[in-house]
Write an enzyme that holds these catalytic residues in place. Sequence first.
Site, PDB file in Angstrom:
ATOM      1  N   ASP A  16       0.813  -1.216   0.000  1.00 51.08           N
ATOM      2  CA  ASP A  16       0.000   0.000   0.000  1.00 51.08           C
ATOM      3  C   ASP A  16       0.847   1.268   0.000  1.00 51.08           C
ATOM      4  OD1 ASP A  16      -2.100  -1.733   0.059  1.00 51.08           O
ATOM      5  OD2 ASP A  16      -2.936  -1.045   1.963  1.00 51.08           O
ATOM      6  N   ARG A  96      -0.625   5.822  17.087  1.00 52.19           N
ATOM      7  CA  ARG A  96      -0.837   6.816  16.034  1.00 52.19           C
ATOM      8  C   ARG A  96      -0.406   8.230  16.418  1.00 52.19           C
ATOM      9  NH1 ARG A  96      -0.218   2.420  13.983  1.00 52.19           N
ATOM     10  NH2 ARG A  96      -1.812   1.504  12.628  1.00 52.19           N
ATOM     11  N   ASP A 125      -7.878   4.941  11.899  1.00 50.31           N
ATOM     12  CA  ASP A 125      -6.539   5.529  11.827  1.00 50.31           C
ATOM     13  C   ASP A 125      -6.512   6.845  11.060  1.00 50.31           C
ATOM     14  OD1 ASP A 125      -5.236   3.741  13.408  1.00 50.31           O
ATOM     15  OD2 ASP A 125      -4.465   2.515  11.766  1.00 50.31           O
ATOM     16  N   SER A 177      -5.170  -8.255   8.012  1.00 49.47           N
ATOM     17  CA  SER A 177      -4.538  -6.954   8.170  1.00 49.47           C
ATOM     18  C   SER A 177      -4.017  -6.904   9.600  1.00 49.47           C
ATOM     19  CB  SER A 177      -5.558  -5.838   7.938  1.00 49.47           C
ATOM     20  OG  SER A 177      -5.005  -4.586   8.282  1.00 49.47           O
TER      21      SER A 177
END
Length: 399
Positions: A16, A96, A125, A177
Amino acid sequence: MSDIKKVVLAYSGGLDTSVILTWIKNTYNCEVVTLTADLGQGEELNGIEEKALKTGAIKAYVEDLQEEFARDFIFPMMRAGALYEGRYLLGTSIARPLISKRLVDIAHAEGCQAIAHGATGKGNDQVRFELAAAALDPSLKTIAPWREWDLTSRTDCLEYAAANGIDAPVSHSKPYSCDRNLLHCSFEGGELEDPWNEPGEFSYAMCVPVEQAPDEGEIITIDFEQGDPVAVNNERMSPAAIMIKLNELGGRHGIGRVDMVENRFVGMKSRGVYETPGGTVLFSARRDLEGITMDREVMHLRDSLIVRYSEMVYNGFWFAPERVALQALVDDTQKRVTGSVRLKLYKGQAIPLGRKSPYSLYREELATFETDQVYNQADAAGFITLQGLRLRGYGTKGE
């Protein structure tokens, strides 16, 4: 966004973000700087700088942020007793804001006009990255390709990679994932998308299946100072080293797996499996030590704010003024959470066996079932009478 000349991208080196790097260059006709943050994910980061540069980055930052992550993000959150929806120890959520902080720092250092991330338009996210950036520097723009481009699947990304000469091999051995760091490893996708399905054999990374855990328990001690762990088995360690050690110990005994359906901030429900071995052991130990060191009303006040604090972390408000203010209260409650806890790790459980503290509020002479000289049991009658005043008044009125 025609004024964007340089962008800093959160870069993992996978399919990605490799496609995103090239897509940003092609779409915005700008330069791209990358940031790869080592938060203890355990992946091989050797060569990722060269890969980013080969893919088209003009500069690639690869940073070991493990100590800062444990000290300034995991530990403060744990002092607050944070649990999202009563189960999730917020392993992805708390990573994050640190990544966002470094993106903003690098944007300033490199003269970037925007940050970029690979979060999808369905997830949490994207909110966390962008709210953190907004709090730290509202002048920076954000590029979120999954909300902008016409690529809609992994197949599309593979075709784009092939067409643009991007080296992005993909492993199909695990259908999930995953996100891993010092605090946890998460699994989403694959058979987990049906909440009735049992997690598959590949949904184990940090914990052994409890059936394979040792038949004999392991006893450990954890020392705390002002709410933070400082030593394991009498060996003082850095914050990151403590997390690594407790992950090893807890994972060996199958501690810390949670399989849950949660409520995402964007409005949908999502099923995930979380492995948080070290964090689960720490959570149990800290909570136990608080039992003898925290005043009752202070503890209950802090506990009443756990849901609110957890939502702030989960929803991306780490740098918001309300979280900062609440953290100050939380940290004040932890000033006497100092001492040691002895635990038994066994078959998926972290069982406290003993606790001690120089600030203990526990008084054996008050709690004893034997004869004492400090408590007059007859005093309880008046206490109960006063507590029952309103109930007796209510009871006389009938229905």
